[in-house]
Design an enzyme around this catalytic site. Sequence first.
Site, PDB file in Angstrom:
ATOM      1  N   GLN A   1       0.810  -1.216   0.000  1.00 17.21           N
ATOM      2  CA  GLN A   1       0.000   0.000   0.000  1.00 17.21           C
ATOM      3  C   GLN A   1       0.847   1.273   0.000  1.00 17.21           C
ATOM      4  O   GLN A   1       0.321   2.367  -0.219  1.00 17.21           O
ATOM      5  CB  GLN A   1      -0.943   0.025   1.213  1.00 17.21           C
ATOM      6  CG  GLN A   1      -2.055  -1.005   1.167  1.00 17.21           C
ATOM      7  CD  GLN A   1      -3.124  -0.700   0.118  1.00 17.21           C
ATOM      8  OE1 GLN A   1      -3.199   0.382  -0.447  1.00 17.21           O
ATOM      9  NE2 GLN A   1      -3.968  -1.683  -0.146  1.00 17.21           N
TER      10      GLN A   1
ATOM     11  N   SER B   1       3.077  -4.794  -5.131  1.00 13.86           N
ATOM     12  CA  SER B   1       2.051  -5.413  -5.966  1.00 13.86           C
ATOM     13  C   SER B   1       1.633  -4.439  -7.069  1.00 13.86           C
ATOM     14  O   SER B   1       1.620  -3.223  -6.859  1.00 13.86           O
ATOM     15  CB  SER B   1       0.843  -5.798  -5.105  1.00 13.86           C
ATOM     16  OG  SER B   1      -0.186  -6.293  -5.935  1.00 13.86           O
TER      17      SER B   1
ATOM     18  N   CYS C   1     -10.413  -8.423   1.110  1.00 14.91           N
ATOM     19  CA  CYS C   1     -10.139  -9.837   1.338  1.00 14.91           C
ATOM     20  C   CYS C   1     -10.948 -10.375   2.513  1.00 14.91           C
ATOM     21  O   CYS C   1     -11.198 -11.562   2.612  1.00 14.91           O
ATOM     22  CB  CYS C   1      -8.668 -10.045   1.607  1.00 14.91           C
ATOM     23  SG  CYS C   1      -7.657  -9.144   0.451  1.00 14.91           S
TER      24      CYS C   1
HETATM   25  C1  LIG Z   1      -3.523  -6.007  -1.559  1.00 13.34           C
HETATM   26  C2  LIG Z   1      -2.525  -6.231  -0.506  1.00 13.34           C
HETATM   27  C3  LIG Z   1      -1.741  -7.393  -0.481  1.00 13.34           C
HETATM   28  C4  LIG Z   1      -1.915  -8.510  -1.473  1.00 13.34           C
HETATM   29  O1  LIG Z   1      -1.501  -8.166  -2.756  1.00 13.34           O
HETATM   30  P1  LIG Z   1      -2.078  -9.041  -3.982  1.00 13.34           P
HETATM   31  O2  LIG Z   1      -1.218  -8.638  -5.139  1.00 13.34           O
HETATM   32  O3  LIG Z   1      -3.511  -8.664  -4.132  1.00 13.34           O
HETATM   33  O4  LIG Z   1      -1.896 -10.463  -3.604  1.00 13.34           O
HETATM   34  C5  LIG Z   1      -0.809  -7.538   0.515  1.00 13.34           C
HETATM   35  N1  LIG Z   1      -0.651  -6.589   1.443  1.00 13.34           N
HETATM   36  C6  LIG Z   1      -1.366  -5.455   1.453  1.00 13.34           C
HETATM   37  C7  LIG Z   1      -1.115  -4.448   2.501  1.00 13.34           C
HETATM   38  C8  LIG Z   1      -2.340  -5.246   0.481  1.00 13.34           C
HETATM   39  O5  LIG Z   1      -3.075  -4.143   0.520  1.00 13.34           O
END
Ligand SMILES: *Cc1c(COP(=O)(O)O)cnc(C)c1O
Length: 395
Positions: A186, A206, A332
Amino acid sequence: MPERLVYMDNNATTPLHPEVKKVMIDAMGLFGNPSSLHGPGREARQLVEAAREKVASFIGASPEEVMFVGSGSEANNTVLSALSCQRERCKYHHEGLHEIITTTIEHPCVLETSKCLQERGVKVSYLDVDRYGKVNVEQLQEGVTDRTGLVSVMMANNEIGTIQDIKKIAEIVHQQGVLFHTDAVQAVGKIPVDVQELGVDFLTLSGHKIYGPKGIGALYVRKGAPFCPLIRGGHQERGRRAGTENTLGIIGFGKAIEMRSQEMEAEEKRLLKLKATLRKGIEERIPDMQFIGHPTDCLPGTLNVSFDGAEGEAIILYLDLEGIAVSTGSACASGSLDPSHVILAIGLPAECAHGSIRISLGRENTMEEVEYMIDTLPLVIGKIRDMSTVYKRRQ
Ligand SMILES: *Cc1c(COP(=O)(O)O)cnc(C)c1O
């Protein structure tokens, strides 16, 4: 269907940046395997490596320190799972090193992996957070010993936006010679992140949270840090992650990072202004509410707020009818009606955790949309409260 869509759920995922979409469409015909020596292979390899350089330079790493993975979740699983590696020749496999310290507010992909490790005999300790979601640094100081194998603390929380002092935390951890990982999914692309400055050993990124494609992530592994692959097989990613590269995803991710490097600074200021307006509007027009998260050390676009006598799920559905997309705690965790583990961890009662919504602004949101939200939200909360016997009784 409402005639408009005001998307304010950018912490769950983001729309592709138009420039990202363009390069991905252009690259759609690219089919070469980056491991192949012939022309099409070399062409794919070149694009993958160019993307790697973009990601690396954006976080102050060198390209060899960046490996592409299938998601942020995979990156986190990779780092944590290495702790339970039973192979003799794995550098992680030391007697007494089977202990991990993390926090109570991590993303489910860290918490669930930790739980699984626990079942496999790894000792897991969870650091508490204060009412703003800041990690208890004293508890860390006492908890980290030479028996600890890894400490993992997220940089910015996806539900409440609170940003941790990662540099200080990494320093404390390193004083004991322990490895440090941060989930910066994030944070990267929203606030400055430099791995040298922070002094971390592992850092997770990500693509889809920063206007890149879904199903692509990256893991920074500091040069010299011990590593143990999660996915074994071919020699891809310097033997650290087997499987033919997701070339299209990698190319899109690289472009998304490139666009962030151009837009992030101005965007941070713009989002802070939008959020300040939103905050003020909500505060002025809705009684019995409370903002959750740190007032200043917070992601620029994230605003978590709870309303007495109004369930988060109901707010989401009513806002959806008005064409506004927000979420409760995290994408999630929704689907379950459990209160958010993050809101519970900061010490708020379960009613608060049930009544909170997360508004996360992004690059496509405008002041006009924020004003629409400020006009709509009081009506929605009012409607829900009118139906709530609990809320009326309290008046
Ligand atoms: C979205 C998110 C993830 C997971 O990332 P993905 O690519 O969707 O698996 C992990 N940590 C945080 C803080 C996130 O917001």
